[in-house]
Design a protein around this motif. Structure first.
Motif, PDB file in Angstrom:
ATOM      1  N   GLU A 170      12.442  66.498  46.640  1.00 40.48           N
ATOM      2  CA  GLU A 170      12.554  67.318  45.435  1.00 40.48           C
ATOM      3  C   GLU A 170      12.223  68.759  45.791  1.00 40.48           C
ATOM      4  OE1 GLU A 170      11.059  67.451  40.786  1.00 40.48           O
ATOM      5  OE2 GLU A 170      10.081  66.062  42.163  1.00 40.48           O
ATOM      6  N   SER A 171      12.999  69.697  45.209  1.00 41.50           N
ATOM      7  CA  SER A 171      12.759  71.118  45.480  1.00 41.50           C
ATOM      8  C   SER A 171      11.367  71.523  45.015  1.00 41.50           C
ATOM      9  CB  SER A 171      13.821  71.982  44.793  1.00 41.50           C
ATOM     10  OG  SER A 171      13.808  71.779  43.385  1.00 41.50           O
ATOM     11  N   THR A 207      10.468  77.843  27.651  1.00 39.45           N
ATOM     12  CA  THR A 207      11.119  77.845  28.957  1.00 39.45           C
ATOM     13  C   THR A 207      10.994  76.452  29.560  1.00 39.45           C
ATOM     14  OG1 THR A 207      10.587  80.176  29.291  1.00 39.45           O
ATOM     15  CG2 THR A 207      11.137  78.906  31.259  1.00 39.45           C
ATOM     16  N   TYR A 208      12.109  75.951  30.074  1.00 39.57           N
ATOM     17  CA  TYR A 208      12.145  74.654  30.746  1.00 39.57           C
ATOM     18  C   TYR A 208      12.482  74.914  32.210  1.00 39.57           C
ATOM     19  CZ  TYR A 208      12.116  72.946  25.995  1.00 39.57           C
ATOM     20  OH  TYR A 208      11.754  72.689  24.692  1.00 39.57           O
ATOM     21  N   TYR A 209      12.064  74.009  33.098  1.00 39.79           N
ATOM     22  CA  TYR A 209      12.204  74.222  34.534  1.00 39.79           C
ATOM     23  C   TYR A 209      12.933  73.047  35.172  1.00 39.79           C
ATOM     24  CZ  TYR A 209       8.638  77.624  33.385  1.00 39.79           C
ATOM     25  OH  TYR A 209       7.950  78.668  32.809  1.00 39.79           O
ATOM     26  N   ALA A 210      13.955  73.371  35.978  1.00 39.75           N
ATOM     27  CA  ALA A 210      14.759  72.335  36.620  1.00 39.75           C
ATOM     28  C   ALA A 210      14.509  72.302  38.119  1.00 39.75           C
ATOM     29  CB  ALA A 210      16.242  72.592  36.371  1.00 39.75           C
ATOM     30  N   SER A 211      14.370  71.075  38.651  1.00 42.03           N
ATOM     31  CA  SER A 211      14.306  70.872  40.100  1.00 42.03           C
ATOM     32  C   SER A 211      15.529  70.058  40.488  1.00 42.03           C
ATOM     33  CB  SER A 211      13.033  70.115  40.484  1.00 42.03           C
ATOM     34  OG  SER A 211      13.125  68.759  40.070  1.00 42.03           O
ATOM     35  N   GLN A 212      15.785  69.995  41.785  1.00 42.11           N
ATOM     36  CA  GLN A 212      16.829  69.100  42.275  1.00 42.11           C
ATOM     37  C   GLN A 212      16.260  68.293  43.432  1.00 42.11           C
ATOM     38  OE1 GLN A 212      20.347  70.525  44.283  1.00 42.11           O
ATOM     39  NE2 GLN A 212      19.338  72.393  44.995  1.00 42.11           N
ATOM     40  N   GLY A 218      23.222  71.296  40.719  1.00 46.43           N
ATOM     41  CA  GLY A 218      22.450  70.784  41.837  1.00 46.43           C
ATOM     42  C   GLY A 218      22.576  69.275  41.889  1.00 46.43           C
ATOM     43  N   THR A 219      21.717  68.646  42.660  1.00 44.04           N
ATOM     44  CA  THR A 219      21.746  67.194  42.858  1.00 44.04           C
ATOM     45  C   THR A 219      20.524  66.572  42.203  1.00 44.04           C
ATOM     46  OG1 THR A 219      22.827  67.559  44.980  1.00 44.04           O
ATOM     47  CG2 THR A 219      21.841  65.403  44.632  1.00 44.04           C
ATOM     48  N   SER A 220      20.740  65.516  41.442  1.00 45.38           N
ATOM     49  CA  SER A 220      19.642  64.776  40.787  1.00 45.38           C
ATOM     50  C   SER A 220      18.677  65.724  40.078  1.00 45.38           C
ATOM     51  CB  SER A 220      18.890  63.913  41.805  1.00 45.38           C
ATOM     52  OG  SER A 220      19.753  62.982  42.396  1.00 45.38           O
ATOM     53  N   ILE A 221      19.197  66.447  39.091  1.00 44.04           N
ATOM     54  CA  ILE A 221      18.414  67.432  38.343  1.00 44.04           C
ATOM     55  C   ILE A 221      17.355  66.737  37.490  1.00 44.04           C
ATOM     56  CG2 ILE A 221      18.522  69.265  36.604  1.00 44.04           C
ATOM     57  CD1 ILE A 221      19.918  70.000  39.222  1.00 44.04           C
ATOM     58  N   GLN A 222      16.137  67.291  37.514  1.00 42.00           N
ATOM     59  CA  GLN A 222      15.055  66.837  36.643  1.00 42.00           C
ATOM     60  C   GLN A 222      14.493  68.058  35.931  1.00 42.00           C
ATOM     61  OE1 GLN A 222      12.523  63.463  38.238  1.00 42.00           O
ATOM     62  NE2 GLN A 222      13.147  64.438  40.154  1.00 42.00           N
ATOM     63  N   TRP A 223      14.104  67.885  34.663  1.00 45.33           N
ATOM     64  CA  TRP A 223      13.589  68.989  33.851  1.00 45.33           C
ATOM     65  C   TRP A 223      12.102  68.805  33.559  1.00 45.33           C
ATOM     66  CZ3 TRP A 223      16.315  73.292  32.981  1.00 45.33           C
ATOM     67  CH2 TRP A 223      17.700  73.235  33.193  1.00 45.33           C
ATOM     68  N   TYR A 224      11.387  69.937  33.549  1.00 49.09           N
ATOM     69  CA  TYR A 224       9.941  69.955  33.315  1.00 49.09           C
ATOM     70  C   TYR A 224       9.607  71.013  32.259  1.00 49.09           C
ATOM     71  CZ  TYR A 224       9.622  67.450  37.782  1.00 49.09           C
ATOM     72  OH  TYR A 224       9.753  66.538  38.785  1.00 49.09           O
ATOM     73  N   ALA A 225       8.441  70.871  31.641  1.00 47.29           N
ATOM     74  CA  ALA A 225       7.960  71.869  30.685  1.00 47.29           C
ATOM     75  C   ALA A 225       7.022  72.867  31.365  1.00 47.29           C
ATOM     76  CB  ALA A 225       7.240  71.187  29.521  1.00 47.29           C
ATOM     77  N   THR A 226       6.642  72.596  32.618  1.00 45.56           N
ATOM     78  CA  THR A 226       5.727  73.481  33.350  1.00 45.56           C
ATOM     79  C   THR A 226       6.259  73.745  34.754  1.00 45.56           C
ATOM     80  OG1 THR A 226       4.444  71.618  34.201  1.00 45.56           O
ATOM     81  CG2 THR A 226       3.686  72.600  32.136  1.00 45.56           C
ATOM     82  N   ASN A 227       5.757  74.820  35.345  1.00 45.32           N
ATOM     83  CA  ASN A 227       6.113  75.166  36.710  1.00 45.32           C
ATOM     84  C   ASN A 227       4.888  75.750  37.376  1.00 45.32           C
ATOM     85  OD1 ASN A 227       7.707  75.634  38.990  1.00 45.32           O
ATOM     86  ND2 ASN A 227       8.153  77.717  38.347  1.00 45.32           N
ATOM     87  N   PRO A 228       4.348  75.164  38.403  1.00 43.64           N
ATOM     88  CA  PRO A 228       4.722  73.881  39.011  1.00 43.64           C
ATOM     89  C   PRO A 228       4.043  72.725  38.278  1.00 43.64           C
ATOM     90  CG  PRO A 228       2.937  74.841  40.262  1.00 43.64           C
ATOM     91  CD  PRO A 228       3.274  75.827  39.141  1.00 43.64           C
ATOM     92  N   GLY A 229       4.182  71.542  38.829  1.00 42.90           N
ATOM     93  CA  GLY A 229       3.520  70.358  38.290  1.00 42.90           C
ATOM     94  C   GLY A 229       4.185  69.826  37.044  1.00 42.90           C
ATOM     95  N   GLY A 230       3.437  69.023  36.322  1.00 38.35           N
ATOM     96  CA  GLY A 230       3.937  68.430  35.099  1.00 38.35           C
ATOM     97  C   GLY A 230       4.692  67.145  35.345  1.00 38.35           C
ATOM     98  N   SER A 231       5.067  66.526  34.248  1.00 41.81           N
ATOM     99  CA  SER A 231       5.835  65.285  34.295  1.00 41.81           C
ATOM    100  C   SER A 231       7.279  65.560  33.949  1.00 41.81           C
ATOM    101  CB  SER A 231       5.271  64.278  33.288  1.00 41.81           C
ATOM    102  OG  SER A 231       3.939  63.964  33.616  1.00 41.81           O
TER     103      SER A 231
END
Length: 167
Positions: free
Chosen positions: A161-162, A150-155, A124-137
């Motif tokens: 942001e997705s 489990t880790y969560y990726a947005s783009q 994807g584009t500009s991937i960011q990873w989170y420890a929670t879904n949704p929300g978190g830092s």
């Protein structure tokens, strides 16, 4: 204008002078195209003027509630009210809702001995990873991975942001 009155068939010799003022406020001003990330409401729309009201039609209709959800590809219309007079013309605003999909990738990833968030992969584009879904830092790329977590990726596409994330 001048007004007279007729009483018992006799018109008054003097007349009342009346000065008429027609207030015709212009449509409010603003951007004719407004873009939002993932969603928005009528309250998110912007126009410059006094007593702004939003409508689904260029004339007539009932003012929309500020909590009305915006629809991608729809045009909304703003009027303004000045000194108690609502503008007869309205500002047309075309709405675009950018809602990028979650990035794609393998839902199970294995690493030898150890790993960090930088080792996780997603497409994807500009991937960011989170420890929670949704929300978190957003997790730092140096954050150590924990087995069974489990880790969560947005783009982020075009500044949006997705809302959904790849688990």
């Amino acid at each position: 204008y001048y007004a007279s009155q007729t009483v018992s068939g006799c018109e008054s010799a003097t007349r009342l002078a009346v000065t008429a003022t027609i207030n015709a406020p212009a449509a409010p001003s603003g951007s004719a195209s407004q873009t939002f990330c993932n969603s928005g409401t009528v309250a998110s729309l912007t126009a410059t003027g006094t007593g702004i009201q939003w409508y689904a039609a260029s004339t007539g209709g009932t003012a929309l509630s500020t909590s009305t959800a915006l629809t991608n590809g729809t045009t909304y219309y703003a009027s303004q009210t000045v000194s108690g007079c609502e503008s007869a013309t309205r500002l047309a605003v075309a709405v675009a809702i950018n809602a990028p999909a979650a990035p794609t990738g393998s839902a199970s990833q294995t690493f030898c001995n150890s790993g960090t968030v930088a080792n996780l992969t997603a497409t994807g584009t500009s991937i960011q990873w989170y420890a929670t879904n949704p929300g978190g830092s957003v997790l730092s790329t140096s954050t150590a991975l924990v087995t069974g977590t489990t880790y969560y990726a947005s783009q982020t596409v075009s500044g949006c942001e997705s809302a959904t994330r790849l688990a």
